[in-house]
Design a protein around this motif. Structure first.
Motif, PDB file in Angstrom:
ATOM      1  N   VAL A 111       3.953  63.735  29.626  1.00 31.59           N
ATOM      2  CA  VAL A 111       4.668  64.848  28.997  1.00 31.59           C
ATOM      3  C   VAL A 111       5.951  64.383  28.329  1.00 31.59           C
ATOM      4  N   ILE A 193       5.909  69.584  34.619  1.00 29.57           N
ATOM      5  CA  ILE A 193       5.075  70.073  33.516  1.00 29.57           C
ATOM      6  C   ILE A 193       5.672  71.318  32.890  1.00 29.57           C
ATOM      7  N   ARG A 197       8.780  68.977  29.499  1.00 27.93           N
ATOM      8  CA  ARG A 197       7.932  68.489  28.422  1.00 27.93           C
ATOM      9  C   ARG A 197       8.775  68.084  27.217  1.00 27.93           C
ATOM     10  N   LEU A 206      -0.850  69.560  26.013  1.00 30.16           N
ATOM     11  CA  LEU A 206      -0.838  68.677  27.173  1.00 30.16           C
ATOM     12  C   LEU A 206      -2.094  67.821  27.174  1.00 30.16           C
TER      13      LEU A 206
END
Length: 552
Positions: A111, A193, A197, A206
């Protein structure tokens, strides 16, 4: 570290974090207190693999005992301890933490984050897992022996009257510690997450592996507390508090346990689906086919997995069999979508059959046997015949050892250069694969026949007149082939390390952001600006490979 740098419209994204105002702790102290997510992940995976070796030794002892009728190595009580600790080790201490270890290492890199969210919490998660494993295994030192009520510890088999002694108490405490550690690892990944990011990386950009960790972490955070409640109640009941009273106590325990016990199967499956799909995409030179369909199937799969626990209780008469049979059978739909994605990615690709690719293909083929037999056991009339038989043992091992562990090895061979800076040997890798395929199938295919013919699971002995000797002897031979294959893997690691050659930052032509940094990555992951993130495969965008939306 939070998000940093310019937006995607500025061309490149800089996520270079400032140098920490402290010198890193090295040596033994560094191994204990270092919070770098990569170091924590490496320790978690190494510890889990150590437990895998220990659990595998127990499995060999069990298969040796069952190769022929009669008691050769141990007593019936000793065998109960062996199968209980084998199952507990593989579920609580190997496959589950290994799956979370992959995410701990790769999610921040994929990420574009400089660090995992809550690095100290992440470190505590590892130590709780490691301490819990040692605590559970210390039950072998107890006067009354180790835990002997199976990895499920079903009540009342596991109460103080039927399983007395401190060994069971140590096991309960160890399982609770290890499970708490896994929950913390999952929470840190999910927070990373959601909040860390890189600019331009929306949820629908993703990577596929990171998406599998999204649903994995959601299931861990939702289902694993049920295990803590079940085990906490069991501990209290063993010490005088009537937590599971009367005839309904056993059913109440099973509801709590299996609400954890079925989602954990997918916790031990989803990360390896994501890893295998990324391996197939890289070595096919294509993007993952049907990316949005894969995301949808993962979300549907995770949701349904929370609604099928009752199929483990068909024979109790205490659950709505038709409902749980329906939800169990419905799982075949999202599972089928993931197979469509794998096949669709392969079609038309420029295939490179490296060891990682071969393990990924074997994962999908081997797991298919476990998945199809799961449909069989999801039908109550059929399940009545094979419930608590070796048919269930074969089904379960085809989903995990003959399934998910192939996905784990695909991930290891694929990301090994990223973690270490050098590649594993292809020749030894292919030998490892061949032996592992032979070993798993020779071991577990006969168990379907044994179970269908009535051999109960968790049995220490049988009569020659039962007619099970030949198939048990074959299965034992297969188990030792598996052991040889693992030894070949360890030899590969040693030889490759002894004669290592630098692999470079991107030896495979990867597609996701972890391949845009050095191998191994620096402390804060990235030292150069990241490429703009316009899809789930930003490195393919740099190479000019069109997205499906851009094709005519």
């Amino acid at each position: 570290m939070g998000r940093a740098g310019a937006g995607p419209e500025a061309g490149t994204v800089s996520l270079v974090a400032p140098r920490p105002p402290y010198a890193p702790v090295r040596g033994v102290a560094g191994a204990v207190v270092a919070t770098d997510h990569k170091a924590v992940a490496a320790r978690t995976l190494a510890t889990a693999f150590g437990f895998f070796i220990a659990g595998g030794v127990i499995a060999l002892l069990m298969r040796w005992e069952l190769a022929t009728p009669g008691m050769q190595l141990t007593s019936r009580a000793g065998y109960d301890e062996l199968f209980s600790m084998h199952g507990s080790t593989m579920i609580y201490l190997f496959v589950t933490p290994a799956a979370l270890a992959l995410g701990t290492y790769l999610v921040p890199l994929q990420v574009g984050a400089a660090e995992i969210a809550g690095p100290r919490v992440n470190l505590v998660g590892y130590w709780l897992f490691a301490f819990g494993g040692l605590l559970a295994w210390s039950s072998f030192l107890a006067r009354d022996g180790a835990a002997s009520a199976a990895w499920t510890a079903e009540f009342p088999m596991s109460d103080a009257a039927n399983t007395p002694g401190s060994g069971m108490d140590l096991w309960i405490a160890g399982v609770m510690c290890a499970t708490t550690g896994v929950i913390l690892l999952a929470a840190c990944q999910l927070a990373t997450i959601v909040a860390r990011r890189a600019p331009g990386m929306t949820m629908l950009r993703l990577p596929v592996f990171t998406w599998t960790m999204v649903v994995t972490c959601l299931m861990v955070l939702t289902a694993f507390p049920s295990l803590l409640i079940a085990m906490g109640g069991l501990a209290l009941d063993r010490h005088g508090v009537d937590v599971y009273p009367g005839a309904g106590g056993a059913t109440a325990y099973q509801h709590l346990f299996w609400f954890y016990g079925h989602p954990v199967v997918y916790v031990m499956f989803f990360p390896f689906v994501g890893a295998s799909l990324e391996v197939i995409a890289t070595f096919s030179g294509r993007r993952v086919f049907g990316y949005r369909g894969v995301v949808l199937s993962l979300l549907a799969f995770a949701a349904l997995s929370m609604a099928v626990w009752g199929h483990h209780m068909f024979t109790t008469g205490q659950v709505a069999n038709r409902y749980f049979s329906l939800t169990s059978t419905m799982l075949a739909v999202p599972a089928g979508m993931e197979y469509v994605a794998a096949v669709g990615t392969l079609i038309g690709g420029a295939l490179r059959l490296r060891t990682a690719m071969l393990f990924a293909l074997a994962f999908f083929l081997q797991f298919l046997i476990g998945g199809l037999t799961g449909i069989y056991t999801g039908s109550p009339p059929l399940d009545y015949h094979v419930h608590d038989s070796y048919f269930v043992v074969a089904h379960f091992h085809y989903t995990l050892l003959a399934g998910s562990v192939f996905g784990l090895f695909a991930a290891v061979y694929y990301w090994w250069p990223k973690v270490t800076g050098f590649r594993l040997r292809e020749g030894l890798g292919r030998l490892h694969l061949a032996l592992f395929v032979i070993g798993t199938n020779v071991t577990f295919l006969p168990m379907f026949v044994l179970g269908y013919d009535g051999m109960p699971r968790r049995v220490a002995n049988y009569r020659p007149a039962d007619g099970w000797t030949t198939l048990n002897l074959v299965a034992t031979g297969g188990a030792f082939v598996i052991a040889v294959s693992v030894a070949v893997f360890l030899l590969n690691v040693y030889v490759s390390w002894l004669r290592s050659e630098p692999a470079g930052p991107d030896p495979w032509g990867g597609q996701t952001l972890e391949w845009a940094t050095a191998s191994p990555p620096p402390r804060l992951n990235f030292t150069a600006p990241l490429p703009p993130v316009r899809s789930a495969e930003p490195l393919l965008d740099l190479r000019g490979v069109p997205t499906p939306e851009a094709l005519p």
